[in-house]
Design an enzyme around this catalytic site. Structure first.
Site, PDB file in Angstrom:
ATOM      1  N   CYS A  20      43.870  12.812  29.008  1.00 11.92           N
ATOM      2  CA  CYS A  20      43.265  12.578  27.698  1.00 11.92           C
ATOM      3  C   CYS A  20      41.789  12.946  27.697  1.00 11.92           C
ATOM      4  CB  CYS A  20      43.447  11.122  27.276  1.00 11.92           C
ATOM      5  SG  CYS A  20      42.796   9.930  28.467  1.00 11.92           S
ATOM      6  N   GLU A  49      44.477   3.048  24.061  1.00  6.87           N
ATOM      7  CA  GLU A  49      43.696   4.245  24.415  1.00  6.87           C
ATOM      8  C   GLU A  49      44.578   5.425  24.089  1.00  6.87           C
ATOM      9  OE1 GLU A  49      42.825   7.449  25.895  1.00  6.87           O
ATOM     10  OE2 GLU A  49      43.187   6.616  27.885  1.00  6.87           O
TER      11      GLU A  49
END
Length: 987
Positions: free
Chosen positions: A784, A750
């Site tokens: 993020c 990720e």
């Protein structure tokens, strides 16, 4: 006749008298009242229509043209079956004929706007004064409520204060010319001012936070004192409204504290609402009784049932918190009667004001007053402007004081108020709706509510039963004093433990680790959190061999047993939750709620993956053909490397480590060198839970240690969360097969995002500003999922960017151990310098509208907002990982969608819109892993919003969702021929 029977007889007699006087007059076809009643009746008959009606009324003020009105009206109602045929035909056909469309839009738009204005006296105090005078001359006084209380910045809070001051002056000046009315101007405590203003403390301080009662008081009091000073001078009455339950305690605290100050201790015209739909209303009243006795000056109690019932149920259920309101209308009615009796028991302390449209509740209060020999001037009844007009007149005719709660302000900020009124009008349990139903007998309307016991909501479980469905761990409710006290104690306890050198087990062949890293407090870099020994790249081999040896036994451990370890760790985290929050606050600079949410998410991962493994651990039969038995099984891959980030320093490593462990892999865990202490806590929790030795290796170290782990030929799976550059390197490395290596390592990565939020012309800007603000400043933008691009349509661009800038300017930035600070520091100097580099680029590419440079110890950077950015600019393309947001302007919604997709990433995105068509277009075209509508784009919850993206945002299945664990395992299918000599067992 007993006293109870006598009271009930009196209630029935008073109720019938009032009902006789309040029989509604007939309405004329196509009159405004006829139109309002028609919509309300439709809303009561059809829940889907009611939802569409409320949503359309909410967006109505933003529709500036007839074309917009017609288009959005059709979006909401074009397929609604309950609409009359002529209206449906016009929605479906008239837009194709310009003249017909124009006329139809004018008529409908006027009717809807008039309906909205039914509940408001005017858009300004000057325009409202004739309405207030008309009320006075009809025997009714008023309390003015200034709409527009949703302040998102300190400048807007200043404006609200000034509006209150202006309203008091205008109200007072005009009211002096009205005729005398003793009933409205005198009670048993003396003078009653004609000027009466209701205020909301949330509008007086944009940073109001129940987690910070001291800072909230100072923020509100500085603006409240000028209002009280003027009210004392005129004089005028000031009543504090009650809002959501989360603000209840801080509201009462501010009310009592400021009115205990010497300048206001003797002010006799202060009041506050008391909501009887709250389970703790009785306790609150007892608290007020004690305080007023101590203060020595009476106050007004506005007894109401409460206007946020729907929101309280929905929001608290979403959060997993106890429901603070009574669940049934009849319980609230009973509580209203009970509290009414208690109010009358303290005539020297209170001026009772009963806010109700319920005939039974009103008759009960009147009967209690008469039974206790109260005079007509000793109490009053309050009603909402535009509602229950006939009942208001009946009470006036009965010779009692009526005060009308009267909203004044512009329509857009009044929408929240209006929707609450519509909810009251259309609730199936509402007295007004029952009254509108002419078939409801008066005996039913006046029937006594059933007695009840305020036992509170069932307590939330401290741990989950492994057989029960998964439920998210509730975040801590810091509006409650016990939670704040526990957090303060934890901070003090952890502060005494800082600076220690950590010791943890390593393979015996290594002896001890020579080097160390020093974790420091980003708010005060000189303060050491801990000293942690670290691995060198050459020492990785020993840990891998030890893990390989442990795995041979761990792989055969049953899935249920492995799941049990996760549940034990979850329970240990619950037991020391506040301490772990404190450690995270000190080591990574997260504010209270951000850190608490991270710890809650760690628990969620453990509980969710434990349940999912119990499901996956049972062989699944494939097919039903006779004579054969096919089973699908999931088996562990082998050794798993976990490389976790620092920004969710417990949640993400917990998710990665627990998923690798519960699926039967041995784990080599390298935490971020920026948050090694939180990684150590996770390791210790698993050790304390009894995890077998060698199954989990804690391997702190620098980037070279991570590279050595990733490239080792005995590694079977790599789970990584971090930067795009590091993630791509890992994926590339995993594709390489060394000589003698018999497998291809599986990489789960990720890697980040460049996330956008679209604001269209129908958006609720109050929600949009607050949602964007949180999405780009939450944990200093170091997520993020954080918003780094906002694409606003041209009609709202200027207003949105101005309000966002003011809101960001108002945020408190500072050390996160102080709950008043909603933003803490960047993680370290390197992160701060990166933000400053992008600010320099911003000056070259666009216009820097806000850059809050912080001149204080620590790595602090306030919000940065940049306008005039184009899609190709670096600020619109590159991930910054800080509180920097670029605002782009789009000429159309289609152009906005195109801009949003001009990115290499596809992680999160969002839209603020009240156009069903635009929302649907975005659903279809906004290509991201997690798409959010009318809410912030950060803060996903395990099981409810599984998290993860695609393109350059990552590879792998979404964390916290079904399918995630399978990445750590391989499938095996076993097929058995069960037929022997022509027969097969029944299967």
């Amino acid at each position: 006749m007993t006293s109870e029977n006598f009271l009930e007889s009196s209630i029935q007699q008073i109720g019938r008298t009032l009902a006789k006087h309040s029989k509604a007059s007939t309405t004329t076809i196509l009159s405004q009242r006829w139109w309002n009643d028609l919509l309300m009746d439709w809303g009561m008959r059809d829940e889907d229509f009611k939802v569409q009606l409320f949503r359309f009324v909410d967006v109505l003020p933003t529709l500036k043209t007839d074309e917009q009105f017609t288009r959005v009206l059709a979006e909401y109602f074009g397929s609604t079956p309950i609409l009359p045929k002529p209206l449906k035909w016009s929605l479906n056909k008239l837009p194709s004929f310009w003249v017909g469309s124009h006329i139809g839009a004018l008529v409908l738009r006027r009717q809807f706007l008039r309906m909205a204005h039914t509940f408001m006296a005017g858009d300004s105090m000057a325009n409202a004064m004739p309405v207030l005078e008309k009320l006075w001359r009809s025997g009714r006084c008023a309390s003015v409520d200034l709409l527009g209380e949703a302040t998102v910045s300190e400048s807007e809070s200043d404006a609200y204060r000034d509006h209150c001051l202006d309203a008091l002056r205008v109200f007072h000046d005009h009211a002096q010319r009205w005729p005398t009315n003793t009933l409205l101007e005198q009670d048993h405590h003396g003078l009653l001012p004609r000027t009466n203003l209701s205020i909301k403390i949330s509008a007086l301080y944009s940073q109001l936070d129940p987690a910070d009662p001291e800072g909230s008081f100072e923020g509100v009091a500085s603006r409240l004192r000028p209002i009280l000073n003027l009210a004392t001078q005129l004089p005028a009455s000031i009543t504090f409204d009650l809002e959501q339950y989360e603000l209840k305690d801080v509201t009462y605290e501010i009310f009592m504290r400021i009115l205990s100050e010497p300048d206001y201790r003797n002010f006799p015209y202060a009041g506050i609402a008391l909501q009887t739909y709250l389970r703790d209303a009785d306790i609150t009243l007892d608290r007020l009784v004690d305080w007023v006795r101590q203060r020595g000056t009476p106050i007004t109690i506005r007894l109401v049932k409460g206007a946020y019932w729907d929101a309280e149920n929905i929001q608290n259920e979403q959060r997993g918190w106890p429901i603070p309101v009574l669940r049934h209308k009849v319980e609230t009615d009973a509580n209203f009667e009970y509290i009414s009796g208690k109010l009358f028991a303290h005539p020297t302390l209170f001026r009772p004001a009963f806010g109700t449209h319920n005939l039974r509740s009103l008759a009960h209060a009147e009967a209690i007053a008469q039974a206790n020999n109260f005079g007509p001037q000793d109490y009053e009844y309050q009603s909402l402007f535009g509602m229950a007009e006939s009942l208001q007149h009946a009470v006036v005719q009965y010779g009692r004081r009526v005060r009308v709660y009267t909203p004044v302000g512009e329509l857009i900020p009044g929408m929240a108020y209006l929707v609450r009124r519509l909810l009251e009008n259309t609730s199936n349990e509402s007295f007004i709706s029952k009254q509108r139903d002419h078939e409801t007998p008066l005996e039913v309307l006046l029937a006594p509510p059933q007695p009840f016991s305020v036992s509170g909501s069932p307590p939330l479980p401290h741990s989950q039963n492994v057989q029960s469905p998964f439920e998210n761990e509730p975040h801590t409710d810091f509006s409650r004093e016990p939670a704040r006290q526990a957090m303060r104690h934890a901070l003090e306890k952890v502060k005494k433990e800082l600076g220690q050198t950590i010791i943890f087990p390593v393979p015996s062949s290594l002896g001890s680790l020579k080097d160390e890293i020093v974790s420091t407090n980003p708010s005060r870099p000189k303060d050491i959190i801990a000293r942690i020994p670290i691995y060198a790249p050459t020492q990785v081999e020993a840990a891998i061999q030890a893990a390989q040896k442990a795995w041979k036994h761990w792989r055969t451990t049953t899935p249920d047993t492995r799941a049990d370890y996760l549940c034990r760790v979850a329970e240990l985290i619950r037991q020391r939750r506040h301490e772990l929050v404190a450690w995270e606050i000190f080591e990574t600079g997260k504010p209270w709620r951000e850190a608490d949410g991270d710890i809650a998410e760690a628990i969620d991962f453990l509980e969710f993956y434990a349940r999912d493994m119990r499901r996956l651990g049972r062989p699944q039969r494939l097919g039903q053909a006779p004579g054969e038995l096919n089973h699908l099984e999931w088996r562990p891959r082998g050794l798993a490397v976990v490389i976790s980030p620092w920004n969710f320093s417990l949640a993400i490593p917990t998710g990665l480590v627990s998923s690798a462990l519960v699926t039967g892999n041995a784990v080599l865990f390298k935490p971020s060198e920026r948050s090694p202490m939180m990684g150590y806590h996770l390791f210790q929790l698993f050790q304390e839970a009894g995890l077998p030795s060698g199954v989990l290796h804690f391997m702190p170290g620098g980037p070279e240690v991570g590279k050595a782990l990733v490239s080792h030929p005995q590694i079977h799976v790599i789970a990584f969360t971090g930067s795009k550059e590091a993630g791509l390197h890992i994926i590339q490395q995993a594709s390489k097969v060394a000589p003698g290596q018999h497998h291809v390592p599986h990489a789960i990565a990720e890697m980040g995002g460049k996330n956008a939020i679209i604001i269209d012309e129908t958006a609720d800007l109050d929600e949009a500003v607050q949602g964007v603000l949180y999405s780009f400043t939450g944990y200093q933008g170091q997520k993020c999922s954080a918003c780094s691009r906002v694409i606003a349509l041209e009609p709202v661009y200027a207003d949105f960017i101005d309000r966002l800038t003011q809101a960001a300017r108002s945020l408190n930035v500072g050390a996160p151990e102080d709950p008043k600070n909603h933003m803490g520091p960047m993680i370290d100097e390197r992160a701060l310098l990166k933000v400053r580099q992008y600010v320099d680029i911003a000056h070259q590419e666009g216009k820097v509208l806000l850059d809050r440079v912080m001149d204080q110890e620590g790595w602090f950077q306030g919000p940065v907002i940049v306008g005039n950015i184009q899609p190709h600019h670096r600020l619109a393309q590159e991930e910054i990982f800080g509180p920097v947001v670029s605002v782009l302007k789009a000429e159309s919604f289609e152009a906005a969608l195109t801009m949003a997709m001009q990115s290499d990433f596809a992680l999160t995105g969002g839209i603020y819109s009240r156009s069903p068509m635009n929302i649907q277009k975005a659903r279809e075209s906004f290509d991201v892993g997690n798409f959010y509508i009318n809410r912030p784009i950060t803060g996903s919850l395990v099981g409810r919003q599984p998290f993860g993206g695609h393109r350059l945002s990552g590879v792998g299945t979404k964390a916290g969702g079904e399918g995630y664990l399978q990445q750590f395992m391989v499938q095996r299918v076993t097929s058995e021929n069960t037929m022997r000599r022509g027969f097969a067992p029944t299967q």
